[in-house]
Design a protein around this motif. Sequence first.
Motif, PDB file in Angstrom:
ATOM      1  N   VAL A   1      46.604  49.554  37.844  1.00 59.11           N
ATOM      2  CA  VAL A   1      45.471  48.891  37.202  1.00 59.11           C
ATOM      3  C   VAL A   1      45.118  47.636  37.990  1.00 59.11           C
ATOM      4  CG1 VAL A   1      45.885  49.785  34.880  1.00 59.11           C
ATOM      5  CG2 VAL A   1      47.061  47.698  35.622  1.00 59.11           C
ATOM      6  N   VAL A   2      43.910  47.164  37.773  1.00 61.78           N
ATOM      7  CA  VAL A   2      43.446  45.934  38.413  1.00 61.78           C
ATOM      8  C   VAL A   2      43.354  44.842  37.354  1.00 61.78           C
ATOM      9  CG1 VAL A   2      41.553  44.808  39.634  1.00 61.78           C
ATOM     10  CG2 VAL A   2      42.167  47.176  40.177  1.00 61.78           C
ATOM     11  N   ARG A   3      43.949  43.701  37.649  1.00 65.23           N
ATOM     12  CA  ARG A   3      43.833  42.545  36.763  1.00 65.23           C
ATOM     13  C   ARG A   3      42.885  41.545  37.404  1.00 65.23           C
ATOM     14  NH1 ARG A   3      49.232  39.662  35.522  1.00 65.23           N
ATOM     15  NH2 ARG A   3      48.927  38.915  37.651  1.00 65.23           N
ATOM     16  N   LEU A   4      41.713  41.418  36.792  1.00 61.32           N
ATOM     17  CA  LEU A   4      40.744  40.435  37.264  1.00 61.32           C
ATOM     18  C   LEU A   4      40.997  39.104  36.567  1.00 61.32           C
ATOM     19  CD1 LEU A   4      37.313  42.325  37.292  1.00 61.32           C
ATOM     20  CD2 LEU A   4      38.913  41.986  39.186  1.00 61.32           C
ATOM     21  N   LEU A   5      41.048  38.043  37.331  1.00 61.71           N
ATOM     22  CA  LEU A   5      41.159  36.691  36.797  1.00 61.71           C
ATOM     23  C   LEU A   5      39.967  35.890  37.286  1.00 61.71           C
ATOM     24  CD1 LEU A   5      42.683  34.394  35.361  1.00 61.71           C
ATOM     25  CD2 LEU A   5      43.884  33.982  37.525  1.00 61.71           C
TER      26      LEU A   5
ATOM     27  N   THR B   1      40.082  36.916  31.671  1.00 58.87           N
ATOM     28  CA  THR B   1      40.762  37.976  32.414  1.00 58.87           C
ATOM     29  C   THR B   1      40.582  39.314  31.713  1.00 58.87           C
ATOM     30  OG1 THR B   1      42.901  38.645  33.377  1.00 58.87           O
ATOM     31  CG2 THR B   1      42.955  37.633  31.199  1.00 58.87           C
ATOM     32  N   VAL B   2      40.672  40.380  32.495  1.00 57.33           N
ATOM     33  CA  VAL B   2      40.657  41.740  31.965  1.00 57.33           C
ATOM     34  C   VAL B   2      41.511  42.601  32.898  1.00 57.33           C
ATOM     35  CG1 VAL B   2      38.553  42.387  33.223  1.00 57.33           C
ATOM     36  CG2 VAL B   2      39.227  43.668  31.188  1.00 57.33           C
TER      37      VAL B   2
ATOM     38  N   LEU C   1      46.080  44.450  42.189  1.00 57.24           N
ATOM     39  CA  LEU C   1      46.423  45.833  41.868  1.00 57.24           C
ATOM     40  C   LEU C   1      47.876  45.877  41.445  1.00 57.24           C
ATOM     41  CD1 LEU C   1      45.267  48.754  41.926  1.00 57.24           C
ATOM     42  CD2 LEU C   1      46.278  48.962  44.208  1.00 57.24           C
ATOM     43  N   LEU C   2      48.130  46.347  40.209  1.00 57.85           N
ATOM     44  CA  LEU C   2      49.460  46.270  39.620  1.00 57.85           C
ATOM     45  C   LEU C   2      49.901  47.625  39.066  1.00 57.85           C
ATOM     46  CD1 LEU C   2      48.835  43.041  37.506  1.00 57.85           C
ATOM     47  CD2 LEU C   2      49.927  43.154  39.763  1.00 57.85           C
ATOM     48  N   PRO C   3      51.212  47.911  39.084  1.00 60.29           N
ATOM     49  CA  PRO C   3      51.706  49.122  38.421  1.00 60.29           C
ATOM     50  C   PRO C   3      51.449  49.041  36.919  1.00 60.29           C
ATOM     51  CG  PRO C   3      53.383  48.155  39.862  1.00 60.29           C
ATOM     52  CD  PRO C   3      52.285  47.145  39.741  1.00 60.29           C
TER      53      PRO C   3
END
Length: 314
Positions: free
Chosen positions: A237-241, A247-248, A281-283
Amino acid sequence: MHRDARNLAGLLLAIIAVAGCSLLATPDAGSPAPSQAPGSTATPGPALSPPELKLQLVATYGPLWYCDPDFYPIQRADEVESAKTRWPEVQADAGAFRSIVVRLGLEAVTSFSDEQELAVYQAWKALRAIALNPIGNDTYRFDYLAQPVSGGAQGTRTAGRITTSGVITVEQQAAAGAPNCPICLARGTRIDGPGGRIAVEELRIGDPVWTLDADGRRLAATVIALGSMPAPASHMVVRLLLADGRTVTASPGHPLADGRRVGDVRPGDRVGGSVVRAADLLPYTGGRTYDIVVSGPTGIYLVDGIPLGSTLRP
């Protein structure tokens, strides 16, 4: 990917299947995966580690068909560069790393070339996507989707058991289509509404939420549809800050309100009236991903004030 890197990486990956012949016969490249009656497929030997068992499944049934985070739903970067970026993480996964380099015949290498790093990285990604569920008695249950053979449209899904000695028992085997690759919100994502924010997995049809009209004005709306999809172990998943702290976290393919996908966004871009500070990009370990459809003229909903589109709308 550079052509030379792609060719050599493919050659090195092929070693996985070739080396697997020392444990189990591999399926012929022009034939479907073997249809096996329940029972052992190999003489029991020394106990194998989970990464070695996963490599054995690859050798037995062919390359895994899965949601490769470097390419689904968009190619985020050259795969060689991804391999370089994540190389410390690959090496830190000591058991998998050792099993892969031994299988590729690279155990004596101390300084890996780009092509060798890529081959190891590709195999490592596949191993991370294979789930082995322990069921006792030194046995794991697996559900393996192999890629189509050359020219085919369907892969082969094999479900069964594998023991730590490498004995495979097939319980089900059938042709299967492409894997379902989630493009939805992470579990726990809180949707904005008139009564406050509520986790997406807790929403129900008719619950009140905020939407936007065509001019960007906030309007009260309701949830009119819900969706959820299992996420494979390999899902990222992508974590937008944003610079203002909002954030989402969502699958790379999830749409923003303006049609861009979350995975397309880079630091410095503007989203929701603010500048993107980070796009990591995170697990993903949430098990499932979620999405909703809301009433109103645009179908937009808000997460921490960030306008999003829905993957469920036609």
